[in-house]
Design a protein around this motif. Structure first.
Motif, PDB file in Angstrom:
ATOM      1  N   PHE A  55      88.059  18.093  50.589  1.00 10.31           N
ATOM      2  CA  PHE A  55      88.739  17.935  51.875  1.00 10.31           C
ATOM      3  C   PHE A  55      88.254  18.879  52.967  1.00 10.31           C
ATOM      4  CE2 PHE A  55      91.823  16.848  48.502  1.00 10.31           C
ATOM      5  CZ  PHE A  55      92.000  15.504  48.808  1.00 10.31           C
ATOM      6  N   ARG A  56      87.550  19.947  52.611  1.00  6.62           N
ATOM      7  CA  ARG A  56      87.189  20.951  53.608  1.00  6.62           C
ATOM      8  C   ARG A  56      85.702  21.075  53.854  1.00  6.62           C
ATOM      9  NH1 ARG A  56      90.882  22.832  56.850  1.00  6.62           N
ATOM     10  NH2 ARG A  56      89.865  24.881  56.891  1.00  6.62           N
ATOM     11  N   MET A  57      84.884  20.441  53.026  1.00  6.58           N
ATOM     12  CA  MET A  57      83.437  20.586  53.161  1.00  6.58           C
ATOM     13  C   MET A  57      82.767  19.220  53.138  1.00  6.58           C
ATOM     14  SD  MET A  57      82.811  23.804  50.543  1.00  6.58           S
ATOM     15  CE  MET A  57      81.050  23.445  50.517  1.00  6.58           C
ATOM     16  N   LYS A  58      81.605  19.159  53.784  1.00  5.60           N
ATOM     17  CA  LYS A  58      80.790  17.961  53.709  1.00  5.60           C
ATOM     18  C   LYS A  58      80.034  17.972  52.389  1.00  5.60           C
ATOM     19  CE  LYS A  58      80.139  17.522  58.707  1.00  5.60           C
ATOM     20  NZ  LYS A  58      79.151  17.459  59.817  1.00  5.60           N
ATOM     21  N   ARG A  59      80.138  16.890  51.676  1.00  3.66           N
ATOM     22  CA  ARG A  59      79.551  16.838  50.333  1.00  3.66           C
ATOM     23  C   ARG A  59      78.076  16.499  50.396  1.00  3.66           C
ATOM     24  NH1 ARG A  59      84.007  13.134  47.567  1.00  3.66           N
ATOM     25  NH2 ARG A  59      84.682  12.981  49.733  1.00  3.66           N
ATOM     26  N   ASN A  60      77.313  17.124  49.510  1.00  3.55           N
ATOM     27  CA  ASN A  60      75.898  16.791  49.323  1.00  3.55           C
ATOM     28  C   ASN A  60      75.682  16.424  47.866  1.00  3.55           C
ATOM     29  OD1 ASN A  60      75.537  19.276  47.843  1.00  3.55           O
ATOM     30  ND2 ASN A  60      75.491  20.333  49.804  1.00  3.55           N
ATOM     31  N   ALA A  61      74.408  16.338  47.477  1.00  2.00           N
ATOM     32  CA  ALA A  61      74.096  15.863  46.129  1.00  2.00           C
ATOM     33  C   ALA A  61      74.711  16.746  45.056  1.00  2.00           C
ATOM     34  CB  ALA A  61      72.579  15.790  45.945  1.00  2.00           C
ATOM     35  N   PHE A  62      74.579  18.061  45.198  1.00  2.00           N
ATOM     36  CA  PHE A  62      75.013  18.950  44.131  1.00  2.00           C
ATOM     37  C   PHE A  62      76.496  19.273  44.227  1.00  2.00           C
ATOM     38  CE2 PHE A  62      70.458  19.637  44.330  1.00  2.00           C
ATOM     39  CZ  PHE A  62      70.119  19.567  43.000  1.00  2.00           C
ATOM     40  N   SER A  63      77.072  19.205  45.423  1.00  2.00           N
ATOM     41  CA  SER A  63      78.521  19.424  45.511  1.00  2.00           C
ATOM     42  C   SER A  63      79.293  18.296  44.845  1.00  2.00           C
ATOM     43  CB  SER A  63      78.935  19.558  46.977  1.00  2.00           C
ATOM     44  OG  SER A  63      78.711  18.355  47.688  1.00  2.00           O
ATOM     45  N   VAL A  64      78.725  17.082  44.785  1.00  2.00           N
ATOM     46  CA  VAL A  64      79.365  15.980  44.054  1.00  2.00           C
ATOM     47  C   VAL A  64      79.433  16.311  42.569  1.00  2.00           C
ATOM     48  CG1 VAL A  64      79.146  13.554  43.388  1.00  2.00           C
ATOM     49  CG2 VAL A  64      78.732  14.236  45.754  1.00  2.00           C
ATOM     50  N   GLU A 321      76.020  23.785  56.323  1.00  2.00           N
ATOM     51  CA  GLU A 321      76.398  22.394  56.148  1.00  2.00           C
ATOM     52  C   GLU A 321      75.208  21.472  56.370  1.00  2.00           C
ATOM     53  OE1 GLU A 321      79.664  21.583  58.666  1.00  2.00           O
ATOM     54  OE2 GLU A 321      81.086  22.824  57.536  1.00  2.00           O
ATOM     55  N   MET A 322      74.374  21.796  57.384  1.00  2.00           N
ATOM     56  CA  MET A 322      73.183  20.976  57.632  1.00  2.00           C
ATOM     57  C   MET A 322      72.191  21.110  56.493  1.00  2.00           C
ATOM     58  SD  MET A 322      72.648  21.702  61.711  1.00  2.00           S
ATOM     59  CE  MET A 322      71.119  20.753  61.700  1.00  2.00           C
ATOM     60  N   ALA A 323      72.027  22.320  55.964  1.00  2.00           N
ATOM     61  CA  ALA A 323      71.116  22.504  54.852  1.00  2.00           C
ATOM     62  C   ALA A 323      71.581  21.796  53.622  1.00  2.00           C
ATOM     63  CB  ALA A 323      70.959  24.004  54.548  1.00  2.00           C
ATOM     64  N   GLY A 324      72.908  21.774  53.364  1.00  2.00           N
ATOM     65  CA  GLY A 324      73.445  21.097  52.207  1.00  2.00           C
ATOM     66  C   GLY A 324      73.282  19.610  52.283  1.00  2.00           C
ATOM     67  N   ASN A 325      73.232  19.036  53.501  1.00  3.07           N
ATOM     68  CA  ASN A 325      73.138  17.598  53.662  1.00  3.07           C
ATOM     69  C   ASN A 325      71.712  17.081  53.681  1.00  3.07           C
ATOM     70  OD1 ASN A 325      75.907  17.168  53.824  1.00  3.07           O
ATOM     71  ND2 ASN A 325      75.968  17.666  56.001  1.00  3.07           N
ATOM     72  N   THR A 326      70.719  17.944  53.544  1.00  2.00           N
ATOM     73  CA  THR A 326      69.344  17.482  53.523  1.00  2.00           C
ATOM     74  C   THR A 326      69.046  16.640  52.304  1.00  2.00           C
ATOM     75  OG1 THR A 326      68.703  19.552  52.455  1.00  2.00           O
ATOM     76  CG2 THR A 326      68.513  19.449  54.862  1.00  2.00           C
ATOM     77  N   HIS A 327      69.803  16.823  51.209  1.00  2.00           N
ATOM     78  CA  HIS A 327      69.577  16.028  50.006  1.00  2.00           C
ATOM     79  C   HIS A 327      70.082  14.609  50.162  1.00  2.00           C
ATOM     80  CE1 HIS A 327      68.216  19.492  47.784  1.00  2.00           C
ATOM     81  NE2 HIS A 327      69.257  20.153  48.253  1.00  2.00           N
ATOM     82  N   VAL A 328      71.063  14.430  51.032  1.00  2.00           N
ATOM     83  CA  VAL A 328      71.652  13.114  51.177  1.00  2.00           C
ATOM     84  C   VAL A 328      70.835  12.249  52.109  1.00  2.00           C
ATOM     85  CG1 VAL A 328      73.762  11.904  51.857  1.00  2.00           C
ATOM     86  CG2 VAL A 328      73.893  14.138  50.800  1.00  2.00           C
ATOM     87  N   ALA A 329      70.125  12.885  53.051  1.00  2.00           N
ATOM     88  CA  ALA A 329      69.359  12.121  54.025  1.00  2.00           C
ATOM     89  C   ALA A 329      68.236  11.349  53.368  1.00  2.00           C
ATOM     90  CB  ALA A 329      68.801  13.090  55.073  1.00  2.00           C
TER      91      ALA A 329
END
Length: 329
Positions: A55-64, A321-329
């Protein structure tokens, strides 16, 4: 032959039986208190991790993967807490084989799921290092969610098959079917262990001895320490119950002591993961605004960007947050 038994021998037998029962009750009481405390702390930690990631963070590959791992730890700790409460209140049907089987089955699902998810984390991280172009450009966007879902289904399927092979209502067990299910679970545990250990070893080798030097990030440390803790505290439960118990004839007292110790170790393993995240995320981090820092600390633990300043360099929250989302792009 004189088959009579002296009275002092009968008295000695009853005394040994009484001493064994007293040690049994004491061990259950102590282990129940320890498991309850560890489970209570671990539940609070894992619920906090789930709340932040969901609920508080944008999820990326490893946070899932971390989110699903925390969910498995919550289920595991719930079984520990309920069983420890029953030990403490000395439930009348505690020694019933039905009750023991129910708790064993309830624990088996999150145990298999957590080990499988850790294997998936190690394998995907290894692929991101060995095949960076494929990982960034051709990896399916929703692969972590699909993999976690399949691993949960597989864990549930193996557990249901084990439950079917042992009809706990009639306390009868089909030996041949049960052995086949146990063999399938053993094969999956061995496969997961080999893949987890192998991918972690390859990743460590590339970090230390690779021709192209890879900068160490907090994500590498988080994954490595989490896998190491599971190998030290969690994998022993599967080794004992699916490998050693079927091969070795162990006296009941020794088997009972091992059972108590392994229960505590698995509780420690489930409780340790959030501590690892927050320790790695808060290392060399200036403490500012404690309530807001929990989110930032967890983001830093999953950070896949090397820090420029080794002493206090800390990218801002938006950068993380931007660095964490590089895996999803």
């Amino acid at each position: 032959m004189d088959v009579t038994v002296a009275p002092w021998e009968i008295e000695s037998m009853w005394q040994d039986l009484f001493d064994f029962y007293r040690k049994l009750v004491m061990a259950l009481l102590i282990s129940g208190i320890v498991e309850f405390i560890i489970s209570l702390v671990g539940l609070a930690e894992n619920v906090m991790v789930i709340w932040l990631l969901a609920f508080r963070m944008k999820r990326n590959a490893f946070s899932v993967y971390i989110l699903n791992l925390a969910g498995a730890d919550v289920v595991c700790l719930c079984t520990h807490m309920v069983s420890s409460i029953m030990y403490l209140i000395r439930y009348s049907e505690l020694q019933s084989s039905n009750l023991v089987l129910v708790f064993w089955i309830a624990f088996l699902i999150p145990y298999l799921a957590s080990m499988s998810i850790l294997t998936a984390i190690s394998t995907e991280r290894c692929l991101s290092v060995l095949k960076p172009i494929w990982y960034r450009c051709h990896r399916p966007k929703h692969m972590p969610s699909v993999v976690c879902g399949l691993l949960w289904v597989l864990s549930l399927l193996l557990t249901v098959l084990k439950l079917i092979s042992c009809d706990f209502l009639s306390e009868q067990c089909e030996i041949n079917l049960s052995r086949q299910i146990d063999f399938s679970i053993v094969m999956w545990l061995i496969f997961s262990f080999v893949l987890m250990f192998g991918s972690s070893l390859v990743l460590l080798t590339r970090l230390l001895c690779g021709s192209q030097k890879i900068k160490l990030t907090r994500l590498y440390v988080t994954i490595g320490v989490t896998v190491l803790v599971f190998l030290l505290f969690g994998v022993s439960w599967g080794i004992y119950y699916f490998l050693l118990e079927g091969l070795l004839t162990v006296p009941y007292m020794i088997r009972f002591k091992v059972h108590v110790v392994l229960n505590v170790l698995t509780a420690v393993n489930s409780c340790a993961n959030p501590i690892i995240y927050f320790f790695v995320g808060s290392y060399r981090h200036q403490q500012r605004q404690q309530r807001r820092s929990l989110k930032v600390i967890l983001q830093r633990a999953l950070q896949d960007v090397p820090e420029e300043d080794g002493h206090q360099g800390s990218p801002p929250q938006e950068t993380l947050e931007m660095a964490g989302n590089t895996h999803v792009a």
